[in-house]
Motif scaffolding. Structure first.
Motif, mmCIF file in Angstrom:
data_model
loop_
_atom_site.group_PDB
_atom_site.id
_atom_site.type_symbol
_atom_site.label_atom_id
_atom_site.label_comp_id
_atom_site.label_asym_id
_atom_site.label_seq_id
_atom_site.Cartn_x
_atom_site.Cartn_y
_atom_site.Cartn_z
ATOM 1 N N LEU A 102 1.068 -1.334 0.167
ATOM 2 C CA LEU A 102 -0.133 -0.136 0.151
ATOM 3 C C LEU A 102 0.415 0.846 0.134
ATOM 4 O O LEU A 102 1.501 1.118 0.822
ATOM 5 N N ALA A 103 0.997 2.454 -0.984
ATOM 6 C CA ALA A 103 1.589 2.811 -1.288
ATOM 7 C C ALA A 103 0.914 4.131 -1.471
ATOM 8 O O ALA A 103 1.207 5.087 -2.358
ATOM 9 N N VAL A 104 -0.454 4.167 -0.921
ATOM 10 C CA VAL A 104 -1.278 5.722 -1.312
ATOM 11 C C VAL A 104 -1.234 6.734 0.210
ATOM 12 O O VAL A 104 -0.460 6.521 0.989
ATOM 13 N N PRO A 105 -1.780 8.095 0.036
ATOM 14 C CA PRO A 105 -1.524 8.584 1.138
ATOM 15 C C PRO A 105 -2.591 8.267 2.082
ATOM 16 O O PRO A 105 -2.815 7.079 2.495
ATOM 17 N N ALA A 106 -2.196 8.441 3.536
ATOM 18 C CA ALA A 106 -2.216 7.661 4.812
ATOM 19 C C ALA A 106 -3.927 8.033 4.414
ATOM 20 O O ALA A 106 -4.852 6.920 5.446
ATOM 21 N N SER A 107 -5.001 9.310 4.540
ATOM 22 C CA SER A 107 -6.104 9.555 3.991
ATOM 23 C C SER A 107 -6.526 8.314 3.942
ATOM 24 O O SER A 107 -8.102 8.861 3.714
ATOM 25 N N GLU A 108 -6.193 7.895 2.435
ATOM 26 C CA GLU A 108 -6.621 7.490 2.099
ATOM 27 C C GLU A 108 -6.757 5.524 1.766
ATOM 28 O O GLU A 108 -6.861 4.809 1.799
ATOM 29 N N ALA A 109 -5.321 5.046 2.949
ATOM 30 C CA ALA A 109 -4.923 3.855 3.221
ATOM 31 C C ALA A 109 -6.084 3.111 3.426
ATOM 32 O O ALA A 109 -5.735 1.938 2.970
ATOM 33 N N GLN A 110 -6.436 3.224 5.400
ATOM 34 C CA GLN A 110 -7.854 2.865 5.355
ATOM 35 C C GLN A 110 -9.029 2.352 4.770
ATOM 36 O O GLN A 110 -9.497 0.862 4.521
ATOM 37 N N GLY A 111 -9.056 2.960 3.631
ATOM 38 C CA GLY A 111 -10.308 2.166 2.698
ATOM 39 C C GLY A 111 -9.493 1.869 1.694
ATOM 40 O O GLY A 111 -10.846 0.338 1.293
ATOM 41 N N ILE A 112 -8.600 2.035 1.030
ATOM 42 C CA ILE A 112 -8.176 1.007 0.518
ATOM 43 C C ILE A 112 -8.427 -0.313 1.372
ATOM 44 O O ILE A 112 -8.242 -1.561 -0.007
ATOM 45 N N ALA A 113 -7.325 -1.129 2.188
ATOM 46 C CA ALA A 113 -7.176 -1.706 3.106
ATOM 47 C C ALA A 113 -8.408 -2.596 3.318
ATOM 48 O O ALA A 113 -8.349 -3.718 3.061
ATOM 49 N N ASP A 114 -9.561 -2.233 3.419
ATOM 50 C CA ASP A 114 -10.628 -2.745 3.516
ATOM 51 C C ASP A 114 -11.529 -3.697 2.319
ATOM 52 O O ASP A 114 -11.636 -3.898 2.353
ATOM 53 N N GLN A 115 -11.305 -2.796 1.239
ATOM 54 C CA GLN A 115 -11.394 -3.211 -0.146
ATOM 55 C C GLN A 115 -10.528 -4.740 0.162
ATOM 56 O O GLN A 115 -11.022 -4.835 -0.692
ATOM 57 N N LEU A 116 -9.204 -4.123 0.005
ATOM 58 C CA LEU A 116 -8.050 -5.752 -0.121
ATOM 59 C C LEU A 116 -8.945 -6.393 0.423
ATOM 60 O O LEU A 116 -8.232 -7.730 0.239
ATOM 61 N N VAL A 117 -9.173 -6.523 1.849
ATOM 62 C CA VAL A 117 -9.062 -7.325 2.686
ATOM 63 C C VAL A 117 -10.202 -7.978 2.114
ATOM 64 O O VAL A 117 -11.114 -9.648 2.692
ATOM 65 N N LYS A 118 -11.580 -7.408 1.834
ATOM 66 C CA LYS A 118 -12.768 -8.082 1.031
ATOM 67 C C LYS A 118 -12.166 -8.786 0.094
ATOM 68 O O LYS A 118 -13.215 -10.395 -0.254
ATOM 69 N N ALA A 119 -11.339 -8.258 -0.905
ATOM 70 C CA ALA A 119 -10.646 -9.122 -1.963
ATOM 71 C C ALA A 119 -10.060 -10.207 -1.892
ATOM 72 O O ALA A 119 -9.815 -10.999 -2.449
ATOM 73 N N GLY A 120 -9.535 -10.387 -0.094
ATOM 74 C CA GLY A 120 -9.035 -11.732 -0.171
ATOM 75 C C GLY A 120 -7.700 -11.802 0.489
ATOM 76 O O GLY A 120 -6.759 -12.601 0.663
ATOM 77 N N ILE A 121 -6.891 -10.265 0.338
ATOM 78 C CA ILE A 121 -5.728 -9.919 0.548
ATOM 79 C C ILE A 121 -5.801 -10.697 2.272
ATOM 80 O O ILE A 121 -6.191 -10.284 3.070
ATOM 81 N N ARG A 122 -4.190 -11.103 2.197
ATOM 82 C CA ARG A 122 -4.061 -11.848 3.792
ATOM 83 C C ARG A 122 -2.409 -11.050 4.579
ATOM 84 O O ARG A 122 -2.414 -11.422 5.415
ATOM 85 N N ALA A 123 -2.148 -10.361 3.507
ATOM 86 C CA ALA A 123 -0.756 -10.092 4.570
ATOM 87 C C ALA A 123 -0.875 -8.455 3.206
ATOM 88 O O ALA A 123 -0.796 -7.702 2.160
ATOM 89 N N ILE A 124 -0.585 -7.332 4.046
ATOM 90 C CA ILE A 124 -0.535 -6.397 3.313
ATOM 91 C C ILE A 124 1.047 -4.961 3.991
ATOM 92 O O ILE A 124 0.363 -5.149 5.694
ATOM 93 N N LEU A 125 1.424 -4.789 2.883
ATOM 94 C CA LEU A 125 2.527 -3.973 2.890
ATOM 95 C C LEU A 125 2.602 -2.599 3.618
ATOM 96 O O LEU A 125 1.963 -2.003 2.281
ATOM 97 N N CYS A 126 2.367 -1.717 4.260
ATOM 98 C CA CYS A 126 1.913 -0.258 4.692
ATOM 99 C C CYS A 126 3.160 0.664 4.656
ATOM 100 O O CYS A 126 3.532 0.326 5.505
ATOM 101 N N TYR A 127 2.836 1.464 2.996
ATOM 102 C CA TYR A 127 4.071 2.158 3.864
ATOM 103 C C TYR A 127 3.462 4.359 4.219
ATOM 104 O O TYR A 127 4.575 5.034 4.591
#
Lengths: 206, 206
Positions: free
Chosen positions: A151-176
């Motif tokens: 995840l290399a998005v602005p901090a303000s967008e990170a949670q929203g994207i993370a929620d989608q990733l989890v929904k899509a089955g992502i099980r490991a997130i490296l957040c920058y």
């Protein structure tokens, strides 16, 4: 061998051992010792022996560790004796730098798709990838069976994207992004935080 | 208190404690415990108490830690109760991303100069900075008394630049390039290595 019983702090050291051993292998060394490995890493030899003994018997007293064998074992333990497909979200300066980073493939990971929600970036190149629209990300990740994301998005967008990733089955997130994310318990998250490293050095500077 | 006697692995955990406590402070919490801190970080409460006890007596049995006080103490111990000037070398995608990163100043660091050896980049903006020519870097770092540097150059250039930085008096280098650098013993070096974090997560993924 019960995975759940081994503290995460030990798991966190295994990639360090693997990296140091891989470096030794490029130096044409065949055998190493917990002393030598410890000296390279600034970790005590006793700690290294104790960490490795959690996973089996990898060396003989007095003869040390066979480097290639131990690399193979660590790759197996860390599940990087395979290549993981990775989705990269964010195609700004940082995302582009990550897309161009050459250190992933020989260590178990390959970026297979780069996403951004900026219409000016979608369809444009980021390294060797063509940036895809984030709005399709859930379906695409499900279809591609991707389970690891960076995840290399602005901090303000990170949670929203993370929620989608989890929904899509992502099980490991490296957040920058410099933020803390909430994810379900069965999703792993790690952060790239340069300040942790800087502070670990200034401790030693009067 | 003898700094040399405390293992670096403990020093490496202090910034984690500081970050978690700072987060708690933004949540308007006043008091925490080694149990609560440990639960947030995945580190045992015994380990946290042991780590902190290396530096003094920061909490009372049964009453926990005062968060603001412990933050102040950790900042003092890590020498980030001041702002360190930082030189950033490399104004490519990654360098630009670092120059724009918002998480440095409130944690003890500020970038004061950005360097690149590409004549097309020199004089151009990187975030709020104007890129300077690397050929002048030794003199400028000496003049500005900078002691901390971040290296965001290609792996093939990293050692050459590091040698110049050391000559200029830099004593802490955070290296983003996927390579190992040789520096004198009195110079600290840390690496940003995303693969270490990825491998720490895939361990848990069947």
């Amino acid at each position: 061998m019960c995975a759940a019983a081994i503290p995460d702090i030990i798991i966190g050291r295994l990639p360090l051992y693997l990296r140091a051993l891989s470096k030794m292998a490029t130096e044409d060394k065949e055998i190493t010792s917990s002393q030598e490995l410890g000296a390279r890493l600034g970790i005590s030899s006793a700690q290294i022996r104790k960490d490795l003994s959690q996973f089996g018997e990898f060396g003989k007293q007095g003869t040390g560790y066979n480097i290639v064998f131990l690399i193979d074992q660590l790759r197996r333990i860390l599940h990087v004796n395979q290549i993981w497909d990775v989705a990269l979200i964010g195609a700004g300066d940082l995302g582009k730098a990550i897309a161009n980073y050459g250190g992933f493939l020989n260590r178990g990971f390959q970026i297979v798709a780069v996403y951004d929600n900026d219409p000016h970036k979608v369809g444009q190149p980021a390294g060797k990838y063509i940036v895809r629209a984030t709005r399709n990300i859930v379906d695409e990740i499900i279809t591609k069976k991707i389970r690891v994301a960076m995840l290399a998005v602005p901090a303000s967008e990170a949670q929203g994207i993370a929620d989608q990733l989890v929904k899509a089955g992502i099980r490991a997130i490296l957040c920058y992004a410099p933020t803390s994310l909430k994810v379900p318990e069965d999703v792993r998250i790690q952060y790239i935080d340069p300040v942790l490293h800087l502070q670990r050095m200034t401790y030693y500077m009067p």
